[in-house]
Motif scaffolding. Structure first.
Motif, PDB file in Angstrom:
ATOM      1  N   LYS A 431       0.781  -1.258   0.005  1.00  0.00           N
ATOM      2  CA  LYS A 431      -0.058   0.018   0.025  1.00  0.00           C
ATOM      3  C   LYS A 431       0.774   1.333  -0.065  1.00  0.00           C
ATOM      4  CE  LYS A 431      -3.383   2.194   3.218  1.00  0.00           C
ATOM      5  NZ  LYS A 431      -2.428   2.848   4.106  1.00  0.00           N
ATOM      6  N   ALA A 432       1.841   1.308   0.787  1.00  0.00           N
ATOM      7  CA  ALA A 432       2.815   2.489   0.987  1.00  0.00           C
ATOM      8  C   ALA A 432       3.498   2.491  -0.387  1.00  0.00           C
ATOM      9  CB  ALA A 432       3.654   2.328   2.136  1.00  0.00           C
ATOM     10  N   GLY A 433       4.000   1.472  -0.928  1.00  0.00           N
ATOM     11  CA  GLY A 433       4.780   1.574  -2.208  1.00  0.00           C
ATOM     12  C   GLY A 433       4.004   2.029  -3.205  1.00  0.00           C
ATOM     13  N   TYR A 434       2.730   1.470  -3.316  1.00  0.00           N
ATOM     14  CA  TYR A 434       1.646   1.996  -4.302  1.00  0.00           C
ATOM     15  C   TYR A 434       1.166   3.412  -4.376  1.00  0.00           C
ATOM     16  CZ  TYR A 434      -2.508   2.558  -7.224  1.00  0.00           C
ATOM     17  OH  TYR A 434      -3.281   2.731  -8.157  1.00  0.00           O
ATOM     18  N   GLU A 435       0.998   3.913  -3.015  1.00  0.00           N
ATOM     19  CA  GLU A 435       0.954   5.423  -3.034  1.00  0.00           C
ATOM     20  C   GLU A 435       1.997   6.330  -3.281  1.00  0.00           C
ATOM     21  OE1 GLU A 435      -0.646   6.636   0.799  1.00  0.00           O
ATOM     22  OE2 GLU A 435      -2.076   5.152   0.748  1.00  0.00           O
ATOM     23  N   ILE A 436       3.207   5.803  -3.045  1.00  0.00           N
ATOM     24  CA  ILE A 436       4.519   6.848  -3.310  1.00  0.00           C
ATOM     25  C   ILE A 436       4.723   6.536  -4.768  1.00  0.00           C
ATOM     26  CG2 ILE A 436       6.762   6.885  -2.632  1.00  0.00           C
ATOM     27  CD1 ILE A 436       6.463   5.884   0.078  1.00  0.00           C
ATOM     28  N   PHE A 437       4.721   5.556  -5.309  1.00  0.00           N
ATOM     29  CA  PHE A 437       5.453   5.295  -6.714  1.00  0.00           C
ATOM     30  C   PHE A 437       4.402   5.148  -7.831  1.00  0.00           C
ATOM     31  CE2 PHE A 437       8.860   3.454  -3.460  1.00  0.00           C
ATOM     32  CZ  PHE A 437       9.672   4.439  -4.041  1.00  0.00           C
ATOM     33  N   LEU A 438       3.177   4.542  -7.651  1.00  0.00           N
ATOM     34  CA  LEU A 438       2.272   3.988  -8.599  1.00  0.00           C
ATOM     35  C   LEU A 438       1.162   4.740  -8.699  1.00  0.00           C
ATOM     36  CD1 LEU A 438       2.999   0.240  -8.312  1.00  0.00           C
ATOM     37  CD2 LEU A 438       3.987   1.557  -9.874  1.00  0.00           C
ATOM     38  N   SER A 439       0.705   5.480  -7.453  1.00  0.00           N
ATOM     39  CA  SER A 439      -0.577   6.164  -7.870  1.00  0.00           C
ATOM     40  C   SER A 439      -0.605   7.252  -8.844  1.00  0.00           C
ATOM     41  CB  SER A 439      -0.784   6.694  -6.219  1.00  0.00           C
ATOM     42  OG  SER A 439       0.064   7.486  -6.098  1.00  0.00           O
ATOM     43  N   PRO A 440      -1.400   7.159  -9.613  1.00  0.00           N
ATOM     44  CA  PRO A 440      -1.406   8.131 -10.716  1.00  0.00           C
ATOM     45  C   PRO A 440      -1.034   9.538 -10.299  1.00  0.00           C
ATOM     46  CG  PRO A 440      -3.352   7.138 -10.942  1.00  0.00           C
ATOM     47  CD  PRO A 440      -2.699   6.296  -9.703  1.00  0.00           C
ATOM     48  N   GLU A 441      -0.652  10.533 -11.110  1.00  0.00           N
ATOM     49  CA  GLU A 441      -0.434  11.757 -10.643  1.00  0.00           C
ATOM     50  C   GLU A 441      -1.551  12.484 -10.844  1.00  0.00           C
ATOM     51  OE1 GLU A 441       3.302  13.918 -12.558  1.00  0.00           O
ATOM     52  OE2 GLU A 441       3.539  11.675 -13.262  1.00  0.00           O
ATOM     53  N   PRO A 442      -2.005  13.419 -10.070  1.00  0.00           N
ATOM     54  CA  PRO A 442      -3.343  14.222 -10.195  1.00  0.00           C
ATOM     55  C   PRO A 442      -3.523  14.656 -11.478  1.00  0.00           C
ATOM     56  CG  PRO A 442      -2.122  14.954  -8.115  1.00  0.00           C
ATOM     57  CD  PRO A 442      -0.916  14.088  -8.709  1.00  0.00           C
ATOM     58  N   ALA A 443      -2.724  14.982 -12.252  1.00  0.00           N
ATOM     59  CA  ALA A 443      -2.785  15.345 -13.677  1.00  0.00           C
ATOM     60  C   ALA A 443      -3.077  14.148 -14.685  1.00  0.00           C
ATOM     61  CB  ALA A 443      -1.542  16.266 -14.250  1.00  0.00           C
ATOM     62  N   ALA A 444      -2.523  13.362 -14.347  1.00  0.00           N
ATOM     63  CA  ALA A 444      -2.642  12.027 -15.347  1.00  0.00           C
ATOM     64  C   ALA A 444      -3.669  11.111 -14.843  1.00  0.00           C
ATOM     65  CB  ALA A 444      -1.379  11.388 -15.216  1.00  0.00           C
ATOM     66  N   LEU A 445      -4.540  11.691 -14.112  1.00  0.00           N
ATOM     67  CA  LEU A 445      -5.710  10.716 -13.398  1.00  0.00           C
ATOM     68  C   LEU A 445      -6.457  10.072 -14.553  1.00  0.00           C
ATOM     69  CD1 LEU A 445      -7.158  12.234 -10.285  1.00  0.00           C
ATOM     70  CD2 LEU A 445      -6.125   9.826 -10.698  1.00  0.00           C
ATOM     71  N   SER A 446      -6.625  10.749 -15.724  1.00  0.00           N
ATOM     72  CA  SER A 446      -7.348  10.191 -16.672  1.00  0.00           C
ATOM     73  C   SER A 446      -6.916   8.959 -17.489  1.00  0.00           C
ATOM     74  CB  SER A 446      -7.896  11.277 -17.743  1.00  0.00           C
ATOM     75  OG  SER A 446      -6.647  12.086 -18.160  1.00  0.00           O
ATOM     76  N   ALA A 447      -5.480   9.108 -17.559  1.00  0.00           N
ATOM     77  CA  ALA A 447      -4.796   8.128 -18.417  1.00  0.00           C
ATOM     78  C   ALA A 447      -5.240   6.560 -17.769  1.00  0.00           C
ATOM     79  CB  ALA A 447      -3.187   8.254 -18.203  1.00  0.00           C
ATOM     80  N   PRO A 448      -5.081   5.591 -18.843  1.00  0.00           N
ATOM     81  CA  PRO A 448      -5.518   4.305 -18.353  1.00  0.00           C
ATOM     82  C   PRO A 448      -4.354   3.844 -17.325  1.00  0.00           C
ATOM     83  CG  PRO A 448      -4.599   4.270 -20.580  1.00  0.00           C
ATOM     84  CD  PRO A 448      -4.822   5.546 -20.045  1.00  0.00           C
ATOM     85  N   ALA A 449      -5.009   3.086 -16.208  1.00  0.00           N
ATOM     86  CA  ALA A 449      -4.437   2.772 -15.112  1.00  0.00           C
ATOM     87  C   ALA A 449      -3.022   2.166 -15.193  1.00  0.00           C
ATOM     88  CB  ALA A 449      -5.133   2.059 -14.007  1.00  0.00           C
ATOM     89  N   PHE A 450      -2.783   0.689 -15.412  1.00  0.00           N
ATOM     90  CA  PHE A 450      -1.457  -0.066 -15.123  1.00  0.00           C
ATOM     91  C   PHE A 450      -0.453   0.190 -16.079  1.00  0.00           C
ATOM     92  CE2 PHE A 450       0.738  -2.367 -12.083  1.00  0.00           C
ATOM     93  CZ  PHE A 450       1.484  -3.282 -12.760  1.00  0.00           C
TER      94      PHE A 450
END
Lengths: 505, 221
Positions: A431-450
């Motif tokens: 969870k911590a790793g996802y939040e830091i490294f993988l969670s999409p940037e606020p600007a790129a939220l619309s981009a397809p996820a993975f």
């Protein structure tokens, strides 16, 4: 048994290097760290030489048996010196950056390296001492050497951390001293005054101690030195101290110092064999409580370094549980996990240092969505998955050994709790790793996820990457994480020797 | 025989622990601690004389130098920079003293009753060693109790010093023939740890303007 001056050199070389570093550092603060790296490299070489001799079946002694090294000592000496060297190399670049950022003054730079060398020297001495009272003296000396490193930034938070660290560890270790003295007193009638101080001699007669003495002394040792190892209830200092110190020092404290304390516990408490079953159960319960407290607190953290520090508390629970089970497999798992935790926890703290280096914060929410170096991201996940116990990585094997030992001993409640903690650890870190490294940037939220996140991670090199020295240090530890998981080889034989020595006496 | 004197000093040691714990005036508490340390040195000299054990004379000298002179001097130096009146503790004096008495009596009684099981060496059996170890256990408990219930960082350090005195005292019953090198190592550690604690506490005072350990935890927000 063989006389060997390597044991004396193991702690005098870094001590000498500390003196040289101090003198040179006074003259020119800019050269700080060079002698430290040299000294730590030499210590590393000595530890390897000791391990080599031990692997050939020799037990080394020096100074009339005041110093002694068997498999367990050699393994710990390796841990101390290798991680000591890697963190020193890392610190060389890391602290210069802190100076540029204005967090510390240039004149304080040599202090770090001088104290690190003293710290390495005291820890190395703990691993080879064979004297009951000197064990107390040296473990306390590691606290003293590192207290000023915890307060290195001299901010209110780090001062509080240093105060707690010094106070709780000093109190705990005094209790440990009492335990050592009770063992000494019990051994005097059997082996005479001069030999009763030597751990190897006391070990030979410890089965003849009255059970009450063994029980009390063993409990005092586990509570006392256990406080320095971060065991509940005296763990309160650990999250503060490990998160407030400079990142390479966090790696050294969390990766090595608490292991050295566990070493002291195991070395001395294993004398309490007549009371073993009671103390063993106590250790298993203590381990379970420690791992639960650690993991529950870890979930509540928003600061990456504090989160990692609470995981250290939790992982110490596994180690002490392994030793508590007391069977060959349990002890083997305990020692193996001790080694593995050293590696992946150092790696994680070094990664958190790299994040701090690039973004000036370790707050998970603030880090989330920033551009990160892909190298740091990959290394962080290697460490996180190893700690979570994902199969081919090292954490899986040691935890599996402990779980199997618990099942063999029919300690089902312990097994279930340990398994639960293991999954929770994995969840918390991913969870911590996802939040830091993988969670999409606020600007790129619309981009397809993975799929795009991988690209996004790879493209995030706009911020300062980390300097070569730091990258090399982190990659080396990551390689060691893989090596200790995949290859049986040398490390396996050392662990096997130490486990046998502790179980079959 | 000096055993009456030894008893007397042992009891005085418990009294001084209580005074050091309860006296709100910090220089007063430090003075009491110093008196206790000198009493320990005196006790060691008495033991050395009555048992004709020359080790204990060396020991007596190290205790006098470290705990009788250096540590009180350090404490005074740092306390003078801050304040002389303690931050009020958790409990007021009477309930605190009563609870402290209970905390001290339990280990005292337990060690007194189970001494034979704890110390198996025949030449350390019976009095005055039994009383000595029981007193050490009581002081250890008082020191720990001080540590837990006081808010003032300096008082907490005095509590730690009391615990260290207790362990030193217990060595008389448990390990009277301990080699000097080990002893000097222990004493050096103790002095440096107290000094570094005071150094850090002074740093806390400079950055926060208070040595209240409870306000430290609040700072974390």
């Amino acid at each position: 048994m063989a006389e060997s001056s390597l044991l004396i050199a193991l702690f005098s070389v870094p001590a000498l290097a500390a003196v040289v570093e101090y003198v040179l550092g006074k003259r020119s603060p800019d050269s700080a760290g060079r002698i430290a790296i040299l000294g730590a490299t030499a210590t590393c070489g000595l530890a390897i030489a000791i391990a080599n001799q031990v692997l050939h079946g020799l037990h080394l002694t020096a100074l009339g048996q005041q110093l002694y090294a068997d498999g367990l000592s050699a393994l710990l000496a390796l841990i101390v010196s290798v991680i000591g060297l890697i963190t020193t190399i890392y610190a060389y670049s890391y602290l210069r950056h802190e100076v540029e950022e204005g967090r510390i003054s240039r004149e304080r730079l040599p202090l770090y390296f001088v104290l690190t060398l003293v710290f390495i020297s005291t820890m190395a001495a703990v691993t080879v001492t064979n004297n009951l009272i000197m064990m107390y003296v040296l473990v306390e000396a590691t606290t003293l050497a590192s207290a000023l490193l915890v307060t290195y930034y001299w901010q209110p938070e780090s001062l509080e951390a240093g105060y707690k660290y010094l106070l709780l560890c000093s109190v705990g270790i005094i209790v440990g001293l009492l335990g050592c003295v009770v063992f000494y007193a019990a051994a005097v009638p059997f082996v005479g005054g001069s030999k009763a101080m030597l751990i190897t001699e006391v070990m030979k007669v410890s089965s003849r101690f009255p059970p009450a003495v063994s029980l009390i002394a063993g409990a005092l040792i586990i509570i006392g030195f256990g406080s320095k190892a971060g065991l509940v209830p005296f763990h309160a200092w650990l999250p503060d101290a490990h998160s407030q110190s400079p990142s390479p020092m966090s790696a050294l404290l969390s990766g090595v110092t608490i292991k050295v304390a566990v070493y002291a516990v195991v070395r001395i408490a294993s004398m309490a064999s007549p009371a073993h079953s009671v103390l063993g159960t106590y250790c298993v319960v203590l381990g379970i409580v420690t791992m639960l407290v650690g993991i529950l607190c870890a979930f509540a953290q928003t600061d990456l370094k504090r989160l990692l520090a609470f995981h250290s508390v939790s992982q110490m629970g596994y180690i002490i549980m392994g030793f508590g089970i007391g069977s060959y497999l349990g002890v083997y798992g305990g020692i193996y996990h001790l080694l593995n935790h050293t590696l992946f926890k150092s790696l994680l703290f070094l990664c958190s240092g790299a994040l701090l280096y690039a973004h000036g914060t370790t707050n998970i929410h603030e880090l989330s969505g920033k551009k990160h170096s892909p190298l740091v991201a990959v290394l962080f996940f290697v460490g996180a998955l190893a700690m979570g116990g994902l199969p081919p990585l090292n954490g899986f094997f040691s935890k599996f050994a402990i779980f199997t030992a618990a099942a063999q001993a029919h300690l089902w409640w312990a097994l279930v709790t340990a398994l639960f903690t293991s999954f929770a650890t994995m969840a918390c870190l991913v969870k911590a790793g996802y939040e830091i490294f993988l969670s999409p940037e606020p600007a790129a939220l619309s981009a397809p996820a993975f799929g795009s996140t991988a690209v996004a991670v790879a493209g995030r090199t706009g911020t300062k990457g980390c300097p070569a020295a730091m990258a090399v240090a982190m990659v080396t530890v990551a390689l060691l994480v893989f090596a200790s998981g995949f290859s049986g080889g040398v490390l396996n034989r050392l662990i096997d020797m130490s486990a046998k020595a502790l179980v079959i006496r | 025989m000096s055993s009456d004197l030894i008893m007397c000093i042992s009891l005085l040691m418990i009294v001084t622990s209580f005074v050091a714990m309860e006296w709100r005036n910090l220089p007063g508490a430090i003075y009491t601690y110093q008196v206790q340390s000198v009493l320990i040195a005196l006790l060691l000299a008495l033991y050395a004389y009555s048992l004709s054990n020359h080790y204990l004379y060396v020991w007596c000298a190290t205790v006098l130098a470290s705990k009788g002179i250096i540590i009180p001097w350090l404490l005074r130096r740092y306390v003078a920079k801050v304040h002389s009146e303690e931050v009020p503790p958790l409990l007021s004096a009477t309930p605190s003293a009563l609870l402290g008495l209970l905390v001290a009596l339990l280990p005292f009684g337990w060690v007194f009753a189970h001494y034979d099981k704890l110390v198996i060496s025949p030449n350390l059996a019976g009095e005055p060693f039994r009383m000595n170890l029981a007193v050490a256990a009581a002081i250890l408990a008082i020191g720990f109790y001080t540590l837990l219930t006081r808010r003032d960082a300096f008082k907490v350090v005095i509590g730690l010093c009391l615990m260290e005195n207790a362990v030193h005292l217990s060595l008389v019953s448990l390990a009277p023939f301990i080699p000097e090198t080990a002893l000097i190592g222990v004493v050096t550690d103790v002095v440096i740890s107290v000094w570094m604690l005071l150094y850090i506490v002074a740093g806390v005072y400079r950055s926060l303007g208070s040595v209240d350990t409870f306000s430290l935890a609040k700072l974390r927000g």
